[in-house]
Design a protein around this motif. Structure first.
Motif, PDB file in Angstrom:
ATOM      1  N   GLY A  40       0.796  -1.230   0.000  1.00  0.00           N
ATOM      2  CA  GLY A  40       0.000   0.000   0.000  1.00  0.00           C
ATOM      3  C   GLY A  40       0.819   1.267   0.000  1.00  0.00           C
ATOM      4  O   GLY A  40       2.029   1.272   0.221  1.00  0.00           O
ATOM      5  N   CYS A  70      -0.889  -3.348  -3.453  1.00  0.00           N
ATOM      6  CA  CYS A  70      -2.255  -3.103  -3.016  1.00  0.00           C
ATOM      7  C   CYS A  70      -2.368  -1.612  -2.723  1.00  0.00           C
ATOM      8  O   CYS A  70      -1.359  -0.922  -2.543  1.00  0.00           O
ATOM      9  CB  CYS A  70      -2.628  -3.949  -1.800  1.00  0.00           C
ATOM     10  N   ASP A  71      -3.579  -1.100  -2.720  1.00  0.00           N
ATOM     11  CA  ASP A  71      -3.741   0.318  -2.411  1.00  0.00           C
ATOM     12  C   ASP A  71      -3.701   0.533  -0.904  1.00  0.00           C
ATOM     13  O   ASP A  71      -4.093  -0.327  -0.117  1.00  0.00           O
ATOM     14  CB  ASP A  71      -5.049   0.864  -2.990  1.00  0.00           C
ATOM     15  N   GLY A  72      -3.193   1.705  -0.521  1.00  0.00           N
ATOM     16  CA  GLY A  72      -3.215   2.102   0.878  1.00  0.00           C
ATOM     17  C   GLY A  72      -4.295   3.135   1.087  1.00  0.00           C
ATOM     18  O   GLY A  72      -5.367   3.070   0.495  1.00  0.00           O
ATOM     19  N   GLY A 126      -6.579  -4.067   0.227  1.00  0.00           N
ATOM     20  CA  GLY A 126      -6.008  -2.762   0.514  1.00  0.00           C
ATOM     21  C   GLY A 126      -6.953  -1.857   1.285  1.00  0.00           C
ATOM     22  O   GLY A 126      -8.022  -2.264   1.727  1.00  0.00           O
ATOM     23  N   HIS A 173      -2.881  -3.395   3.669  1.00  0.00           N
ATOM     24  CA  HIS A 173      -2.228  -2.147   4.055  1.00  0.00           C
ATOM     25  C   HIS A 173      -2.277  -2.006   5.571  1.00  0.00           C
ATOM     26  O   HIS A 173      -1.246  -1.925   6.225  1.00  0.00           O
ATOM     27  CB  HIS A 173      -2.904  -0.964   3.373  1.00  0.00           C
TER      28      HIS A 173
END
Length: 241
Positions: A40, A70-72, A126, A173
């Motif tokens: 993230g 992955c997104d944070g 995430g 994340h």
């Protein structure tokens, strides 16, 4: 011929030196066919400037390994969600950038997906809450999509059920609630997500769980490791130096 290395690190926050410095662990040890997973806050797709686009081009064509993140919470979700959704290794992704031959090299791993990569099954989820939200501007430096919605949570449950609640690795994340309580960093606004991850932890069998967000590097408990600057080999949790 050696097996592919699946490495993992913490938040990169758009720091170019993480990829420009040849002495950085990932750049020293990872080759073509290897993977670097980022937990993230990727940060190289934030302002949509020419310089950012040029750096993504550099990452795709000059860095030999594949970058997966992955997104944070510190992401530009408007840009991320503008990419087409593709299926890659069994799960949904945004292909951010491919190299000149068309091989995907920078990949956003979407929430709630299970991927099968080099014989390993990896679950990714995430999202997180920005404690500095008050100092940010919505639509410019903060986006409400930072916290997962119920559709994403339900899809995570469905995908884990399809995997018989058993994976090799988990990448998130933020952390499950019990782990957050160790550091006394619980945030009321993030707690619904932490509680959801705790629910998944209680039901899922896994070998190791890797977490970003907390800006520290340490093994915790229950097969969980928090990452920031260190790079670890996912298969043995050893630090690449």
């Amino acid at each position: 011929m050696r097996d592919a290395i699946l490495a993992v690190t913490g938040d990169t926050h758009g720091e170019k030196n993480r990829f420009l410095n040849p002495k950085e662990p990932a750049n020293k040890h990872l080759k073509k066919g290897d993977y670097l997973f980022i937990c993230g806050d990727f940060g190289y797709i934030f302002n949509n400037t020419c310089k950012e686009r040029e750096f993504l081009e550099f990452l795709a064509n000059e860095i030999p390994y594949t970058i997966c993140f992955c997104d944070g919470n510190h992401e530009n979700f408007e840009i991320l969600n503008s990419y087409d959704i593709s299926i890659w290794n069994g799960g949904k992704v945004h292909i951010i950038k491919s190299d000149n031959s068309g091989l995907p090299k920078i990949i956003h791993l979407m929430r709630g997906q299970v991927y099968e990569i080099e014989g390993r099954k990896i679950f990714v989820f995430g999202g997180g809450y920005s404690i500095d939200k008050a100092m940010r501007t919505e639509g410019k430096s903060w986006w409400k999509q930072e916290m997962p919605n119920e559709i994403e949570k339900n899809e995570a449950i469905e995908n884990l059920e399809a995997a018989n609640w058993s994976v090799d690795y988990i990448i998130t994340h933020t952390a499950p609630e019990d782990t957050m309580s160790i550091f006394k960093l619980g945030n009321t606004n993030e707690k619904p997500l932490n509680n959801f991850l705790e629910y998944l932890r209680e039901r899922t069998t896994y070998l190791h769980w890797y977490i970003g967000h907390l800006h520290r590097d340490e093994n915790v408990w229950r097969g969980q490791t928090v990452l920031w600057y260190l790079v670890r080999n996912m298969d043995n949790n050893m630090v690449l130096d």
